[in-house]
Design a protein around this motif. Structure first.
Motif, PDB file in Angstrom:
ATOM      1  N   MET A 154     -27.388  11.455  23.734  1.00 33.26           N
ATOM      2  CA  MET A 154     -26.630  12.187  22.722  1.00 33.26           C
ATOM      3  C   MET A 154     -27.188  11.930  21.324  1.00 33.26           C
ATOM      4  N   LEU A 155     -27.426  10.678  20.978  1.00 29.39           N
ATOM      5  CA  LEU A 155     -27.941  10.333  19.647  1.00 29.39           C
ATOM      6  C   LEU A 155     -29.315  10.971  19.409  1.00 29.39           C
ATOM      7  N   VAL A 158     -30.306  14.071  16.485  1.00 31.53           N
ATOM      8  CA  VAL A 158     -31.425  13.992  15.527  1.00 31.53           C
ATOM      9  C   VAL A 158     -32.327  15.219  15.667  1.00 31.53           C
ATOM     10  N   LEU A 159     -32.687  15.550  16.895  1.00 33.33           N
ATOM     11  CA  LEU A 159     -33.575  16.696  17.118  1.00 33.33           C
ATOM     12  C   LEU A 159     -32.947  18.000  16.640  1.00 33.33           C
ATOM     13  N   PHE A 160     -31.662  18.169  16.906  1.00 36.94           N
ATOM     14  CA  PHE A 160     -30.987  19.405  16.496  1.00 36.94           C
ATOM     15  C   PHE A 160     -30.902  19.506  14.976  1.00 36.94           C
ATOM     16  N   ALA A 161     -30.585  18.390  14.318  1.00 35.36           N
ATOM     17  CA  ALA A 161     -30.499  18.395  12.850  1.00 35.36           C
ATOM     18  C   ALA A 161     -31.850  18.751  12.223  1.00 35.36           C
ATOM     19  N   LEU A 162     -32.915  18.172  12.733  1.00 35.81           N
ATOM     20  CA  LEU A 162     -34.252  18.460  12.193  1.00 35.81           C
ATOM     21  C   LEU A 162     -34.629  19.930  12.393  1.00 35.81           C
ATOM     22  N   SER A 163     -34.169  20.506  13.505  1.00 32.60           N
ATOM     23  CA  SER A 163     -34.532  21.895  13.812  1.00 32.60           C
ATOM     24  C   SER A 163     -33.841  22.905  12.897  1.00 32.60           C
ATOM     25  N   GLY A 219     -29.213  19.402  25.197  1.00 33.76           N
ATOM     26  CA  GLY A 219     -28.659  18.086  25.510  1.00 33.76           C
ATOM     27  C   GLY A 219     -27.237  17.912  25.006  1.00 33.76           C
ATOM     28  N   LEU A 220     -26.970  18.403  23.804  1.00 29.23           N
ATOM     29  CA  LEU A 220     -25.619  18.292  23.243  1.00 29.23           C
ATOM     30  C   LEU A 220     -24.609  19.035  24.102  1.00 29.23           C
ATOM     31  N   MET A 221     -24.985  20.209  24.598  1.00 34.15           N
ATOM     32  CA  MET A 221     -24.078  21.004  25.413  1.00 34.15           C
ATOM     33  C   MET A 221     -23.754  20.313  26.737  1.00 34.15           C
ATOM     34  N   ILE A 257     -24.663  22.178   5.175  1.00 35.35           N
ATOM     35  CA  ILE A 257     -23.366  21.744   5.706  1.00 35.35           C
ATOM     36  C   ILE A 257     -23.470  21.272   7.158  1.00 35.35           C
ATOM     37  N   PRO A 258     -24.142  22.004   8.070  1.00 41.82           N
ATOM     38  CA  PRO A 258     -24.282  21.493   9.439  1.00 41.82           C
ATOM     39  C   PRO A 258     -25.037  20.168   9.525  1.00 41.82           C
ATOM     40  N   ILE A 259     -26.080  19.979   8.713  1.00 41.81           N
ATOM     41  CA  ILE A 259     -26.831  18.723   8.764  1.00 41.81           C
ATOM     42  C   ILE A 259     -25.958  17.552   8.319  1.00 41.81           C
ATOM     43  N   ILE A 260     -25.150  17.750   7.292  1.00 43.02           N
ATOM     44  CA  ILE A 260     -24.222  16.694   6.859  1.00 43.02           C
ATOM     45  C   ILE A 260     -23.264  16.344   7.997  1.00 43.02           C
ATOM     46  N   ALA A 261     -22.724  17.363   8.677  1.00 41.85           N
ATOM     47  CA  ALA A 261     -21.812  17.131   9.788  1.00 41.85           C
ATOM     48  C   ALA A 261     -22.508  16.391  10.932  1.00 41.85           C
ATOM     49  N   LEU A 262     -23.755  16.730  11.215  1.00 42.99           N
ATOM     50  CA  LEU A 262     -24.508  16.068  12.277  1.00 42.99           C
ATOM     51  C   LEU A 262     -24.810  14.613  11.937  1.00 42.99           C
ATOM     52  N   ILE A 263     -25.099  14.331  10.681  1.00 43.21           N
ATOM     53  CA  ILE A 263     -25.314  12.940  10.261  1.00 43.21           C
ATOM     54  C   ILE A 263     -24.054  12.113  10.485  1.00 43.21           C
ATOM     55  N   LEU A 264     -22.904  12.683  10.120  1.00 43.66           N
ATOM     56  CA  LEU A 264     -21.632  11.977  10.323  1.00 43.66           C
ATOM     57  C   LEU A 264     -21.359  11.772  11.816  1.00 43.66           C
ATOM     58  N   SER A 265     -21.676  12.770  12.633  1.00 43.80           N
ATOM     59  CA  SER A 265     -21.499  12.641  14.078  1.00 43.80           C
ATOM     60  C   SER A 265     -22.383  11.530  14.634  1.00 43.80           C
ATOM     61  N   PHE A 266     -23.622  11.463  14.180  1.00 42.67           N
ATOM     62  CA  PHE A 266     -24.552  10.422  14.637  1.00 42.67           C
ATOM     63  C   PHE A 266     -24.017   9.031  14.293  1.00 42.67           C
ATOM     64  N   ILE A 267     -23.535   8.868  13.065  1.00 47.53           N
ATOM     65  CA  ILE A 267     -23.026   7.560  12.630  1.00 47.53           C
ATOM     66  C   ILE A 267     -21.846   7.121  13.507  1.00 47.53           C
TER      67      ILE A 267
END
Length: 440
Positions: free
Chosen positions: A291-292, A296-301, A327-329, A405-415
């Motif tokens: 998941m982690l 990362v891969l999705f945020a970079l994309s 993978g996330l799905m 906005i999605p990248i910020i949300a993904l960073i918070l999800s990763f943390i």
């Protein structure tokens, strides 16, 4: 406990879920704002009402499902008798035409609120119970990863149908006919998904926990609290991007309905290629690690969307999106199933209904937030409904909405997910303990 000897047929339910959800998440704002000309601010207000409704609806229906007992089972009756009203409610979303209500915003707003609440209530009734069958049917980590991969194949096909084809279908047959067509397909998929599911009486013989106790035990589950907070940011990313992408493709990439469908569909076609690969990685490395990595891969994309300015560049970025998205799905339901196993060790109950109900509430909160947020961005950036060309500030607003906005949300999800306690070793121990408990 439930059983079925056909993983593929059970998984067809995901086709119905994703066709309806993808169409709703991706085009409900676009249809009512850009086509029917309902104010973005009113859309935001409707979504806030929707969020309050779900705060009550989702956990309550989950608890009712856990406590329901009949000779026909615990979960299947809700699906069997709810699926026809559900698909009718979905079709009603796309019924209004531009000539309805004589341009009266209040009347259109009222119809929008009533129709989304009806749709969502019936969606929860049906798919909370369908999803709750998953951890009951499949108990081992290997089974769950494999079946989750199969489910996501149908889910991706559903996303392609519900997220990529509406621009073409709406141009060919109109939004109303599209809604009816998707309703019929969804009904058939739901019927097939429960045709061979048999619920056993093992857990049905036990009385469920009272609502207050059930809610308390759910919120005391540390693994669930971490999971649900991280999943909120993840699900918000999904629904917000789905809402933004139709506007982005139309006004930033400046392409027609066919090209819009190709860009939107490519995201999920790409994901389809990586589903079983991520399933194998998860079996080997564990759901948490996988998941982690995928976050990362999705945020970079997402970063290249800031620079894309043509059909070809948008298509390339869409291909990149699919790598991490696959993978996330797969993993979102696998991890929740593991959380439910922890609860069973503590309470002695299988409480899929409450957990999937609470999880559904979090997902709907993401939808509730994206509505006002998207409405605010469109209004403040100077967006004009169905304009031939948008202003530079409106284009900037769409890029912020799709990338920043999605990248910020993904960073918070990763943390938050980094604190998730159920790594591979922990999950193996839980499965071993459950086997001992069942044997005793």
């Amino acid at each position: 406990m439930a059983k079925t000897n056909n993983r593929w047929l059970y998984s067809t339910g995901m086709l119905a879920s994703m066709i309806t959800v993808a169409t709703f998440s991706g085009f409900i704002n676009f249809y009512y704002i850009d086509i029917l000309k309902l104010s973005p601010i009113l859309i935001g207000q409707a979504m806030l009402i929707y969020g309050i409704y779900n705060a009550i609806n989702d956990p309550l229906l989950g608890q009712i499902s856990d406590r329901y007992r009949s000779k026909h089972g615990t979960r299947v009756p809700f699906i069997k008798y709810g699926m026809i009203p559900f698909v009718i409610a979905f079709a009603l979303l796309w019924l209004p035409q531009t000539t309805w209500f004589g341009g009266n915003q209040t009347a259109l707003f009222a119809y929008f609120v009533v129709s989304i609440l009806l749709f969502d209530g019936l969606y929860t009734l049906v798919f909370l119970n369908w999803t709750a069958l998953y951890p009951e049917l499949y108990r081992t980590e290997k089974e769950r990863n494999e079946v989750s991969a199969i489910r996501q194949i149908f889910g991706i096909v559903g996303n392609i149908i519900g997220f990529a084809t509406p621009p073409i279908l709406a141009a060919l047959m109109g939004w109303r006919a599209m809604g009816i067509l998707f309703a019929v397909i969804s009904l058939l998929a739901l019927y097939l998904s429960i045709k061979y599911v048999k619920e056993e009486p093992i857990y049905e013989a036990k009385e469920g926990l009272p609502f207050g106790v059930a809610l308390k035990e759910t919120l005391r589950n540390k693994a669930f609290l971490i999971y649900v907070i991280a999943a909120f940011f993840l699900q918000f990313t999904f629904v917000f991007m789905q809402a933004v992408l139709p506007f982005y493709v139309k006004y930033v990439l400046k392409v027609g309905s066919l090209e819009q469908s190709l860009v939107l569909g490519t995201v999920f076609i790409s994901a389809l290629l990586f589903v079983f690969g991520w399933s194998k990685v998860s079996n080997k490395k564990g759901a948490k690690w996988t998941m982690l990595t995928c976050i990362v891969l999705f945020a970079l994309s997402l970063i290249p969307y800031w620079f894309a300015d043509s059909f070809l560049s948008g298509l390339i970025v869409a291909v990149l999106n699919g790598v991490g998205l696959a993978g996330l799905m797969i993993l979102i339901d696998v991890m929740l199933a593991d959380v439910i196993d922890v609860d069973q060790l503590k309470t002695g109950q299988r409480r899929e209904g409450m957990y999937f109900g609470m999880n559904a509430l979090i997902i709907r909160l993401g939808i509730s937030i994206q509505g006002p947020l998207l409405g605010y961005i469109l209004t403040k950036s100077g967006y004009v409904a169905d304009a031939i060309e948008q202003s530079a500030t409106a284009i900037l607003g769409l890029k912020v909405a799709l990338v920043v906005i999605p990248i910020i949300a993904l960073i918070l999800s990763f943390i938050v997910f980094s604190f998730y306690p159920l790594d591979k070793k922990a999950v193996v121990k839980i499965k071993e303990q459950l086997k001992k408990d069942v044997a005793s």
